[in-house]
Design a protein around this motif. Sequence first.
Motif, short mmCIF file in Angstrom:
data_model
loop_
_atom_site.label_atom_id
_atom_site.label_comp_id
_atom_site.label_asym_id
_atom_site.label_seq_id
_atom_site.Cartn_x
_atom_site.Cartn_y
_atom_site.Cartn_z
N ASP A 56 -30.03 -30.33 -62.45
CA ASP A 56 -28.46 -30.68 -63.75
C ASP A 56 -28.14 -31.47 -64.37
O ASP A 56 -27.59 -32.23 -65.05
N GLU A 57 -28.17 -33.01 -63.03
CA GLU A 57 -28.31 -34.65 -62.93
C GLU A 57 -29.87 -34.97 -63.74
O GLU A 57 -29.59 -36.13 -64.36
N VAL A 199 -19.97 -35.94 -77.39
CA VAL A 199 -20.60 -35.48 -76.59
C VAL A 199 -20.76 -33.80 -76.10
O VAL A 199 -19.99 -33.77 -75.50
N ARG A 200 -21.82 -33.82 -75.99
CA ARG A 200 -21.23 -32.53 -75.19
C ARG A 200 -23.02 -31.53 -74.16
O ARG A 200 -24.29 -31.95 -74.71
N MET A 201 -22.82 -30.23 -73.91
CA MET A 201 -23.83 -30.14 -73.88
C MET A 201 -24.35 -29.11 -74.80
O MET A 201 -23.51 -29.05 -75.79
N PRO A 217 -27.70 -33.87 -72.10
CA PRO A 217 -27.22 -33.06 -73.34
C PRO A 217 -27.22 -34.14 -74.46
O PRO A 217 -28.42 -34.61 -73.91
N VAL A 218 -26.70 -34.06 -75.18
CA VAL A 218 -26.93 -34.62 -76.95
C VAL A 218 -25.48 -35.08 -77.16
O VAL A 218 -23.94 -35.02 -76.70
N ALA A 219 -25.75 -36.05 -78.26
CA ALA A 219 -25.37 -36.46 -79.11
C ALA A 219 -24.51 -35.90 -80.52
O ALA A 219 -25.38 -35.52 -80.63
N GLY A 242 -30.37 -36.57 -75.63
CA GLY A 242 -29.16 -37.60 -74.66
C GLY A 242 -30.80 -38.31 -74.12
O GLY A 242 -30.83 -39.26 -74.74
#
Lengths: 254, 254
Positions: A56-57, A199-201, A217-219, A242
Amino acid sequence: MGEQTPRYHRIADELRHLIDTGELEPGQQLPTEHQLMAQYDASRNTIRLALRRLTDEGLVVAGQGRGSFVRKKHPAAIWDWSVLESRSRHNSTHSNGDQWATVVAESGRKPRQEVNVSIRRPPTEVAEQLGLDPETALTVVRERVRYVDQEPYALADSYFPEELVRGTPLMLPEDVSAPGGVLASSGLIQEHYQDEITVRMPTRTESEKLGLPAGTPVAVHRRTGYDKDGRALRVMITVLPGDRHIIRYDVPAE
Amino acid sequence: MGEQTPRYHRIADELRHLIDTGELEPGQQLPTEHQLMAQYDASRNTIRLALRRLTDEGLVVAGQGRGSFVRKKHPAAIWDWSVLESRSRHNSTHSNGDQWATVVAESGRKPRQEVNVSIRRPPTEVAEQLGLDPETALTVVRERVRYVDQEPYALADSYFPEELVRGTPLMLPEDVSAPGGVLASSGLIQEHYQDEITVRMPTRTESEKLGLPAGTPVAVHRRTGYDKDGRALRVMITVLPGDRHIIRYDVPAE
DNA sequence: CCCATCAGGTTGTTGGAACAAGTCCAACTG
DNA sequence: CAGTTGGACTTGTTCCAACAACCTGATGGG
């Protein structure tokens, strides 16, 4: 036995430390779950929780049947939407529409995009940005999935008010070398942009289209182009994984 | 029983759909795990996997003893580092150092920052940006934790080459209203910036300092300031929680 | 020698159980 | 009435077990 911090936290911390210090190198395989169970005398569930923490990290990727591996950081591609660049192209009304393909090709890699064009009501958010009525407005939507060397790279959706681009090549589902130029030929000149980055998942569909590993994540880069009267001409929404992008701006200070 | 998609995927999909369509509103409590077990006739493990999927996507937050709730999107704060803004302040050499506090205060909220100043060797990445030798270089580091209305908001670390700022107020652990101005008084004028924005999951320490719920990525904004000779004067690294910020740039097209 | 098959190893999915820890509210006590 | 206690409820942690899906390398047949 009430330890203050859960066991799988501490196991994850130890493994993370091994990765941070380089004892476990990028690309290297981690011990198998079985080995970790023995090593830490923990159940498989606990081990899996620890590993999940690391994935997850974004530090670890696991593959069914293969094992778990330290994630190697992608050589991040630089996504330069700087002021200086757009200035250097004198009087350029090129949007970034498909100077993208050019830039990628120049760097010796192979760009490819799937383009899908449709006419429909935009999301309310986009309608607002374009100053349209969310209930009735129609937009021409160009949805692109961009690949570099066969690897999915970004999603780029452009929205144009339908009445502005009716009958132009923008409505054909082919690569358009310079949508900004097409707009310009109709007398629509983008005089300034407003960029908003959030920024979000990723959503599930984004995750699938881009082949994102867990913990990536994505920008979201939203560029709105305005003419000199402040009228919004188009909105382009780009979803950038990301782990593959650096967004760069050059900003003159004075 | 070999279903193509796992059960907890489909359960998560159904719940996500309820959230997307608004049947489950932001802030509302989801059914308890027990209720979901009955509803879907699944084991608690499976239910928890489904829920975890949603929390990882940032759609749900859970609290021990409280329940699981649809996450309400923060009223995102706009972080305007546009060209136009820095231009409008004529001849301004203000960095964003602490015009931040001003901007926040003007919007009627209460800014607070904890500042920590130290002298040490910078991370190699920063040393490179500053054109220093990673082995020997010393930098003055200003680490700030910024709060708005007592809520943690961002981490902002600035690095200055030690020989440039020796003996200036920058080395005092107090709010400095205009670090850019301080630089200027030593004849160091930041003439242009390079901004680089990357996206990743927070480290554990960042997560703690910022009080981030699971499934919240961060944007890392790295601004390097250069003088007119192209010499790097400082690097500011800001860590922005994805659920609280919009980064905005205004870009003139021509 | 090449290729298909198979066995073993690895992560993924699902079920079940028990206790820990935190929250909330109602009932009780002083 | 104020404050405390206690119990019910909820999510968090940890264990055990079994099978599924997938990958890899070795084995063996053509």
